[in-house]
Design a protein around this motif. Structure first.
Motif, mmCIF file in Angstrom:
data_model
loop_
_atom_site.group_PDB
_atom_site.id
_atom_site.type_symbol
_atom_site.label_atom_id
_atom_site.label_comp_id
_atom_site.label_asym_id
_atom_site.label_seq_id
_atom_site.Cartn_x
_atom_site.Cartn_y
_atom_site.Cartn_z
ATOM 1 N N THR A 1 0.808 -1.215 0.000
ATOM 2 C CA THR A 1 0.000 0.000 0.000
ATOM 3 C C THR A 1 0.847 1.274 0.000
ATOM 4 O O THR A 1 0.420 2.306 -0.517
ATOM 5 C CB THR A 1 -0.936 0.020 1.222
ATOM 6 O OG1 THR A 1 -0.153 -0.285 2.395
ATOM 7 C CG2 THR A 1 -2.045 -1.004 1.082
ATOM 8 N N ASN A 2 2.018 1.204 0.616
ATOM 9 C CA ASN A 2 2.912 2.378 0.703
ATOM 10 C C ASN A 2 2.134 3.622 1.140
ATOM 11 O O ASN A 2 2.320 4.723 0.609
ATOM 12 C CB ASN A 2 3.590 2.638 -0.650
ATOM 13 C CG ASN A 2 4.493 1.491 -1.075
ATOM 14 O OD1 ASN A 2 4.908 0.676 -0.248
ATOM 15 N ND2 ASN A 2 4.774 1.399 -2.350
ATOM 16 N N HIS A 3 1.266 3.430 2.138
ATOM 17 C CA HIS A 3 0.303 4.468 2.506
ATOM 18 C C HIS A 3 0.893 5.603 3.334
ATOM 19 O O HIS A 3 0.367 6.710 3.332
ATOM 20 C CB HIS A 3 -0.881 3.851 3.256
ATOM 21 C CG HIS A 3 -0.490 2.993 4.420
ATOM 22 N ND1 HIS A 3 0.023 1.721 4.268
ATOM 23 C CD2 HIS A 3 -0.535 3.219 5.761
ATOM 24 C CE1 HIS A 3 0.279 1.210 5.459
ATOM 25 N NE2 HIS A 3 -0.041 2.098 6.382
ATOM 26 N N ILE A 4 1.991 5.335 4.035
ATOM 27 C CA ILE A 4 2.604 6.367 4.873
ATOM 28 C C ILE A 4 4.126 6.256 4.772
ATOM 29 O O ILE A 4 4.687 5.150 4.814
ATOM 30 C CB ILE A 4 2.172 6.227 6.352
ATOM 31 C CG1 ILE A 4 0.719 6.671 6.535
ATOM 32 C CG2 ILE A 4 3.075 7.028 7.285
ATOM 33 C CD1 ILE A 4 0.166 6.430 7.927
ATOM 34 N N TYR A 5 4.773 7.409 4.638
ATOM 35 C CA TYR A 5 6.233 7.472 4.704
ATOM 36 C C TYR A 5 6.614 7.889 6.126
ATOM 37 O O TYR A 5 6.154 8.924 6.619
ATOM 38 C CB TYR A 5 6.769 8.503 3.706
ATOM 39 C CG TYR A 5 8.261 8.750 3.812
ATOM 40 C CD1 TYR A 5 9.160 8.054 3.012
ATOM 41 C CD2 TYR A 5 8.773 9.693 4.708
ATOM 42 C CE1 TYR A 5 10.527 8.275 3.106
ATOM 43 C CE2 TYR A 5 10.142 9.923 4.801
ATOM 44 C CZ TYR A 5 11.011 9.215 4.003
ATOM 45 O OH TYR A 5 12.364 9.442 4.098
ATOM 46 N N THR A 6 7.437 7.071 6.767
ATOM 47 C CA THR A 6 7.830 7.371 8.151
ATOM 48 C C THR A 6 9.303 7.759 8.226
ATOM 49 O O THR A 6 10.177 6.945 7.930
ATOM 50 C CB THR A 6 7.570 6.170 9.072
ATOM 51 O OG1 THR A 6 6.185 5.841 9.039
ATOM 52 C CG2 THR A 6 7.967 6.492 10.506
ATOM 53 N N PRO A 7 9.579 8.996 8.639
ATOM 54 C CA PRO A 7 10.973 9.400 8.828
ATOM 55 C C PRO A 7 11.481 8.983 10.199
ATOM 56 O O PRO A 7 10.703 8.627 11.086
ATOM 57 C CB PRO A 7 10.906 10.924 8.718
ATOM 58 C CG PRO A 7 9.549 11.265 9.245
ATOM 59 C CD PRO A 7 8.646 10.106 8.874
ATOM 60 N N ILE A 8 12.790 9.023 10.358
ATOM 61 C CA ILE A 8 13.425 8.913 11.672
ATOM 62 C C ILE A 8 13.921 10.313 12.018
ATOM 63 O O ILE A 8 14.677 10.909 11.255
ATOM 64 C CB ILE A 8 14.621 7.942 11.662
ATOM 65 C CG1 ILE A 8 14.179 6.547 11.250
ATOM 66 C CG2 ILE A 8 15.300 7.917 13.028
ATOM 67 C CD1 ILE A 8 15.342 5.598 10.966
#
Length: 327
Positions: free
Chosen positions: A231-238
């Motif tokens: 889905t690649n629904h959310i990009y999560t950064p660190i």
């Protein structure tokens, strides 16, 4: 002979004094992370540590703690604000607990892809978020690394459209906006500590979860569920942060070296993310997992109301400002 011994003694004393003075002059740099080797947050902090030791080792007394030896991310957030540690990496839900504006990263399909997200976080959007966190929590953002794009895995069925999520007990982090998003998509979000997800899947406490592919691999979650949907629904950064007071006390030269070391950590996590996304689909399929590419347009349409609800959390004005930077 006596004179030579006396000279040697004097030099020894002087060396001890110089060494003591050097140790006293060093700035403490205590680094901590709750994860173990190989996890993206751990990779980022290790790369930062090693680069800083290389470029400014004489200026810092570096201590490193991982594997949760000082507590989980919530505990570390308290320690860094209290000045007990200087630098920690954080996921977006952890930062959002300190600054609600970081809930923006729970907006589904906020970015068109990794490249847009990276450029935005290295540029204007990153500066906006860093200023907000400094104001809200007195934490200096050193850089934004990459956990990755999130996918959905489950033990019940292939997920091709939002309707396939209906009634599924999907584990989410304890993030109000992430919970809100999955409720809007028809799932039954269930909060559970990440370390408990594997057993939760095995025992049927939850039906599925959402995380980057690298996390599914790291925690062996693919062994407990036969379906992964990209889905690649959310990009999560660190978000690599430093105690604001400690950062402000550094010289301009050391500030620059700290920021430069953080960028080495950024590149390490982005490379790891790309490698994982390129190789893990085939690895999971060989292990018997069905990996599907869902109807992304249908998910984007279904997520439109979620964006409006998250705008209420971060304020509509802030949402508009972020959207403007991404145009």
């Amino acid at each position: 002979m006596f004179v030579m011994k006396k000279i040697g003694f004097v030099f020894g004393v002087l060396a001890s004094v110089v060494s003591a003075d050097l140790a006293a002059a060093q700035t403490k740099m205590r680094l901590a992370v709750e994860t173990t080797s190989g996890d993206p947050t751990n990779v980022m902090l290790v790369a930062f540590r090693d680069e800083l030791a290389k470029t400014a080792g004489d200026a810092f007394s570096i201590e490193f703690s991982d594997g949760g030896s000082l507590g989980d991310e919530n505990a570390l957030a308290e320690l860094i604000r209290a000045g007990v540690v200087e630098v920690i990496p954080m996921g977006s839900d952890g930062v959002a607990a300190l600054d609600p504006k970081f809930s923006i990263f729970d907006t589904p399909f906020l970015f068109s892809g990794k490249e847009q997200a990276r450029a935005a976080l290295d540029g204007e959007l990153g500066q906006i978020m860093a200023s907000s966190l400094k104001e809200h929590a007195n934490l200096e953002v050193l850089a934004f690394g990459e956990l990755g794009v999130r996918v959905i895995s489950n033990s019940k069925r292939a997920i091709n459209t939002p309707a396939d999520l209906s009634g599924l007990k999907i584990r989410t982090p304890n993030s109000p906006t992430r919970i809100m998003a999955f409720q809007a998509l028809g799932a039954a979000p269930t909060t559970l500590a990440l370390g408990e997800v594997y057993m939760g899947l095995k025992q049927g406490v939850i039906d599925g979860q959402e995380n980057p592919l690298s996390v599914i691999k790291e925690f062996s979650l693919f062994e407990a569920q036969p379906h992964i949907s990209l889905t690649n629904h959310i990009y999560t950064p660190i978000t690599l942060v430093m105690n604001g007071t400690a950062f402000d006390a550094l010289s301009d030269d050391l500030k620059a070296k700290v920021k430069a070391a953080a960028m080495v950590g950024v590149e390490e996590t982005r490379a790891l993310s790309d490698e994982s996304d390129a190789s893990l689909v085939a690895e999971f399929e060989q292990a018997g997992v069905t990996v599907t590419k869902p109807d992304i347009a249908a998910f984007q349409t279904a997520a439109v109301p979620v964006r409006a609800k998250i705008a209420e959390v971060v304020t509509p004005e802030f949402m508009s400002k972020v959207e403007e930077t991404l145009r």
